[in-house]
Enzyme design. Sequence first.
Site, PDB file in Angstrom:
ATOM      1  N   SER A 184       5.244 125.384  43.397  1.00 17.17           N
ATOM      2  CA  SER A 184       4.206 126.333  42.982  1.00 17.17           C
ATOM      3  C   SER A 184       4.162 127.436  44.032  1.00 17.17           C
ATOM      4  O   SER A 184       4.679 127.260  45.147  1.00 17.17           O
ATOM      5  CB  SER A 184       2.866 125.598  42.964  1.00 17.17           C
ATOM      6  OG  SER A 184       1.784 126.497  42.920  1.00 17.17           O
ATOM      7  N   TYR A 196      -3.529 119.570  46.373  1.00 17.13           N
ATOM      8  CA  TYR A 196      -2.441 120.235  45.641  1.00 17.13           C
ATOM      9  C   TYR A 196      -1.567 121.049  46.592  1.00 17.13           C
ATOM     10  O   TYR A 196      -0.335 120.960  46.573  1.00 17.13           O
ATOM     11  CB  TYR A 196      -3.072 121.123  44.566  1.00 17.13           C
ATOM     12  CG  TYR A 196      -2.108 121.730  43.571  1.00 17.13           C
ATOM     13  CD1 TYR A 196      -1.798 121.066  42.389  1.00 17.13           C
ATOM     14  CD2 TYR A 196      -1.530 122.980  43.794  1.00 17.13           C
ATOM     15  CE1 TYR A 196      -0.933 121.628  41.460  1.00 17.13           C
ATOM     16  CE2 TYR A 196      -0.672 123.545  42.880  1.00 17.13           C
ATOM     17  CZ  TYR A 196      -0.377 122.874  41.712  1.00 17.13           C
ATOM     18  OH  TYR A 196       0.484 123.441  40.796  1.00 17.13           O
TER      19      TYR A 196
HETATM   20  N1  LIG Z   1       0.434 125.786  35.102  1.00 16.14           N
HETATM   21  C1  LIG Z   1       0.574 126.458  36.244  1.00 16.14           C
HETATM   22  O1  LIG Z   1       0.021 127.529  36.441  1.00 16.14           O
HETATM   23  C2  LIG Z   1       1.463 125.925  37.314  1.00 16.14           C
HETATM   24  C3  LIG Z   1       1.805 126.787  38.358  1.00 16.14           C
HETATM   25  C4  LIG Z   1       2.631 126.326  39.366  1.00 16.14           C
HETATM   26  C5  LIG Z   1       3.088 125.031  39.326  1.00 16.14           C
HETATM   27  N2  LIG Z   1       2.735 124.212  38.302  1.00 16.14           N
HETATM   28  C6  LIG Z   1       3.233 122.850  38.328  1.00 16.14           C
HETATM   29  O2  LIG Z   1       3.938 122.586  37.147  1.00 16.14           O
HETATM   30  C7  LIG Z   1       3.868 121.201  36.844  1.00 16.14           C
HETATM   31  C8  LIG Z   1       3.451 121.027  35.392  1.00 16.14           C
HETATM   32  O3  LIG Z   1       2.199 121.625  35.195  1.00 16.14           O
HETATM   33  P1  LIG Z   1       1.677 122.098  33.761  1.00 16.14           P
HETATM   34  O4  LIG Z   1       0.904 123.331  34.006  1.00 16.14           O
HETATM   35  O5  LIG Z   1       2.787 122.110  32.773  1.00 16.14           O
HETATM   36  O6  LIG Z   1       0.628 120.936  33.459  1.00 16.14           O
HETATM   37  P2  LIG Z   1       0.262 120.118  32.136  1.00 16.14           P
HETATM   38  O7  LIG Z   1      -1.054 119.489  32.434  1.00 16.14           O
HETATM   39  O8  LIG Z   1       0.425 120.957  30.918  1.00 16.14           O
HETATM   40  O9  LIG Z   1       1.397 119.002  32.106  1.00 16.14           O
HETATM   41  C9  LIG Z   1       1.498 118.023  33.111  1.00 16.14           C
HETATM   42  C10 LIG Z   1       2.113 116.783  32.503  1.00 16.14           C
HETATM   43  O10 LIG Z   1       2.202 115.800  33.545  1.00 16.14           O
HETATM   44  C11 LIG Z   1       1.789 114.569  33.019  1.00 16.14           C
HETATM   45  N3  LIG Z   1       1.273 113.704  34.074  1.00 16.14           N
HETATM   46  C12 LIG Z   1       0.154 113.902  34.813  1.00 16.14           C
HETATM   47  N4  LIG Z   1      -0.061 112.852  35.616  1.00 16.14           N
HETATM   48  C13 LIG Z   1       0.947 111.981  35.391  1.00 16.14           C
HETATM   49  C14 LIG Z   1       1.265 110.702  35.898  1.00 16.14           C
HETATM   50  N5  LIG Z   1       0.479 110.072  36.775  1.00 16.14           N
HETATM   51  N6  LIG Z   1       2.399 110.089  35.464  1.00 16.14           N
HETATM   52  C15 LIG Z   1       3.185 110.682  34.535  1.00 16.14           C
HETATM   53  N7  LIG Z   1       2.917 111.879  33.991  1.00 16.14           N
HETATM   54  C16 LIG Z   1       1.809 112.526  34.419  1.00 16.14           C
HETATM   55  C17 LIG Z   1       0.684 114.917  32.021  1.00 16.14           C
HETATM   56  O11 LIG Z   1       0.463 113.872  31.082  1.00 16.14           O
HETATM   57  C18 LIG Z   1       1.245 116.191  31.391  1.00 16.14           C
HETATM   58  O12 LIG Z   1       2.008 115.908  30.233  1.00 16.14           O
HETATM   59  C19 LIG Z   1       2.884 120.588  37.853  1.00 16.14           C
HETATM   60  O13 LIG Z   1       3.594 119.982  38.902  1.00 16.14           O
HETATM   61  C20 LIG Z   1       2.142 121.801  38.365  1.00 16.14           C
HETATM   62  O14 LIG Z   1       1.681 121.617  39.665  1.00 16.14           O
HETATM   63  C21 LIG Z   1       1.927 124.626  37.299  1.00 16.14           C
END
Ligand SMILES: NC(=O)c1ccc[n+]([C@@H]2O[C@H](COP(=O)([O-])OP(=O)(O)OC[C@H]3O[C@@H](n4cnc5c(N)ncnc54)[C@H](O)[C@@H]3O)[C@@H](O)[C@H]2O)c1
Length: 257
Positions: free
Chosen positions: A139, A152
């Site tokens: 991120s 985080y």
């Molecule tokens: N959305 C953003 O703005 C953003 C920005 C930078 C980084 N990220 C990173 O991208 C990644 C995905 O985020 P997203 O925005 O797609 O989130 P999201 O909530 O849409 O998806 C996350 C997925 O991870 C799964 N998950 C959560 N805890 C879990 C566990 N204990 N075991 C197995 N699966 C688990 C959830 O069920 C979900 O399907 C994360 O690591 C997040 O930190 C997101």
Amino acid sequence: MSLEGRTAIVTGAGSGIGRACARRLAAEGAHVVVADINAEAAGEVAAEIGGTPVAVDLSDPEFLVAWRGQLPPSPDTRLHADIVVNNAGFQHVAPIEEFPPEVFSKIMRVMVEAPFLLARAVLPGMYERGWGRIVNISSVHGLRASPFKSAYVTAKHALEGLSKVIALEGAPHGVTSNCVNPAYVRTPLVENQIADQARTHGIGEDEVVEQIMLAPAAIKRLIEPDEVAAMVAYLCGPQGSFVTGASIPIDGGWSAR
Ligand SMILES: NC(=O)c1ccc[n+]([C@@H]2O[C@H](COP(=O)([O-])OP(=O)(O)OC[C@H]3O[C@@H](n4cnc5c(N)ncnc54)[C@H](O)[C@@H]3O)[C@@H](O)[C@H]2O)c1
């Protein structure tokens, strides 16, 4: 179809960025293992792309036992993958003095320890075959801090370190490891955060997006999950073979400050 014949594990592939990565890697020809705590979502995505669903809670230190139990029996007890996208994660927003220690610990297990345990399980096979790609969805918070996100920011900075060590150890064996560093992507994680931040700061949801989320970025829009998946596909494809130990911002200029 640059990934024909490759097997890719994508964690957290039931939603958001993970789902976009699973779809994109499948479109490039990979067989995708769709791992998620949400069994229904994992099943739906796997069915859509012809992949294999695995329902696991990555916060359980024994998650690999449950994982292997869902795969067809094999004499090889190691986990087979040519590509691993460490993507599963979640956010908790609170000042440190109110941050629940058990939530801090869970964020570290899901976002740091699980990627370590997965790397430990797949690297021997990658080394034997002389090819592997680890992509860590870090991120902008792997490069910069923000208040109220202690766990985080800590976890993403730790993931940056793990990624670089894998890059150094894996290089002689044809394995690359990189981080992708998006700012705010339009996913359920961000939609939930908008509501949380509005409560924490005592302002409206529109103001959270305009005044807090997009304030440090030069380009004032959310990123789409497909844009992150395209970078992941680049790192896994032939063009990305010399990129390793890197952290690639997709942050609209945030980290230029
Ligand atoms: N959305 C953003 O703005 C953003 C920005 C930078 C980084 N990220 C990173 O991208 C990644 C995905 O985020 P997203 O925005 O797609 O989130 P999201 O909530 O849409 O998806 C996350 C997925 O991870 C799964 N998950 C959560 N805890 C879990 C566990 N204990 N075991 C197995 N699966 C688990 C959830 O069920 C979900 O399907 C994360 O690591 C997040 O930190 C997101």
